[in-house]
Design a protein around this motif. Structure first.
Motif, mmCIF file in Angstrom:
data_model
loop_
_atom_site.group_PDB
_atom_site.id
_atom_site.type_symbol
_atom_site.label_atom_id
_atom_site.label_comp_id
_atom_site.label_asym_id
_atom_site.label_seq_id
_atom_site.Cartn_x
_atom_site.Cartn_y
_atom_site.Cartn_z
ATOM 1 N N LYS A 194 0.857 -1.130 0.037
ATOM 2 C CA LYS A 194 0.037 -0.084 0.087
ATOM 3 C C LYS A 194 0.880 1.207 -0.012
ATOM 4 O O LYS A 194 0.632 2.145 -0.870
ATOM 5 C CB LYS A 194 -1.007 -0.122 1.083
ATOM 6 N N ALA A 195 1.950 1.102 0.873
ATOM 7 C CA ALA A 195 2.893 2.325 0.744
ATOM 8 C C ALA A 195 3.329 2.500 -0.797
ATOM 9 O O ALA A 195 3.673 3.723 -1.028
ATOM 10 C CB ALA A 195 4.015 2.197 1.675
ATOM 11 N N HIS A 196 3.895 1.489 -0.958
ATOM 12 C CA HIS A 196 4.398 1.497 -2.627
ATOM 13 C C HIS A 196 3.368 2.212 -3.493
ATOM 14 O O HIS A 196 3.813 3.141 -4.257
ATOM 15 C CB HIS A 196 4.710 0.223 -2.850
ATOM 16 N N GLU A 197 2.132 1.856 -3.270
ATOM 17 C CA GLU A 197 1.021 2.175 -4.327
ATOM 18 C C GLU A 197 1.041 4.056 -4.105
ATOM 19 O O GLU A 197 0.842 4.796 -5.134
ATOM 20 C CB GLU A 197 -0.364 1.504 -4.082
ATOM 21 N N VAL A 198 0.941 4.256 -2.871
ATOM 22 C CA VAL A 198 0.805 5.867 -2.291
ATOM 23 C C VAL A 198 2.044 6.576 -3.005
ATOM 24 O O VAL A 198 1.929 7.395 -3.566
ATOM 25 C CB VAL A 198 0.969 5.736 -0.969
ATOM 26 N N LEU A 199 3.186 5.926 -2.789
ATOM 27 C CA LEU A 199 4.428 6.643 -3.195
ATOM 28 C C LEU A 199 4.576 6.703 -4.882
ATOM 29 O O LEU A 199 5.076 7.609 -5.401
ATOM 30 C CB LEU A 199 5.766 5.971 -2.693
ATOM 31 N N ALA A 200 3.999 5.528 -5.376
ATOM 32 C CA ALA A 200 4.054 5.566 -6.964
ATOM 33 C C ALA A 200 3.190 6.525 -7.527
ATOM 34 O O ALA A 200 3.281 7.330 -8.574
ATOM 35 C CB ALA A 200 3.665 4.184 -7.533
ATOM 36 N N ASN A 225 2.033 9.472 -5.505
ATOM 37 C CA ASN A 225 2.654 10.631 -5.062
ATOM 38 C C ASN A 225 4.138 10.676 -4.586
ATOM 39 O O ASN A 225 4.465 10.610 -3.431
ATOM 40 C CB ASN A 225 1.662 11.082 -3.911
ATOM 41 N N PRO A 226 5.014 10.763 -5.585
ATOM 42 C CA PRO A 226 6.193 10.462 -5.294
ATOM 43 C C PRO A 226 6.769 11.497 -4.425
ATOM 44 O O PRO A 226 6.378 12.779 -4.572
ATOM 45 C CB PRO A 226 7.104 10.423 -6.661
ATOM 46 N N ILE A 227 7.807 11.257 -3.624
ATOM 47 C CA ILE A 227 8.295 12.249 -2.911
ATOM 48 C C ILE A 227 9.534 12.835 -3.630
ATOM 49 O O ILE A 227 10.382 12.347 -4.616
ATOM 50 C CB ILE A 227 9.165 11.834 -1.738
#
Length: 100
Positions: free
Chosen positions: A47-53, A55-57
């Protein structure tokens, strides 16, 4: 080890099969719980990977990297101010270190 007493209510056929397969021993229950926790961690990581994908930092600026390097030289660690860590007054976090 923390002793826990559990009452598990299962349908009779499931309980009988689990007992026959040795799944209700303390060692097997520990293994099952460990596997379930690992699966949950993997799920959260996904899930964290999906969020970062989505909304990349943004990459760090050279100034931010320099600030980290200066902090790294000045402080070995800092007192934790996270509410979740308040119970342990000696709790410390290391400052993020840039790769060299």
């Amino acid at each position: 080890m923390t002793p826990l007493e559990l009452t598990l209510t299962l349908p009779d056929p499931l309980a009988e099969e689990a007992k026959a397969e040795g799944l209700l021993t303390p060692e097997e229950l520990e293994r099952i719980v460990r596997e379930a926790l690992q699966a949950k961690r993997i799920e959260r990581l996904g899930k964290a990977h999906e969020v970062l994908a989505t909304n990349p930092i943004p990459p760090m600026t050279p100034e931010e990297i320099q600030d980290l390097a200066v902090n790294d030289l000045l402080f070995d660690g800092y007192a934790c101010v996270h509410r979740s860590c308040e119970a342990d007054s000696n709790h410390r976090h290391d400052i993020a270190r840039p790769k060299r």
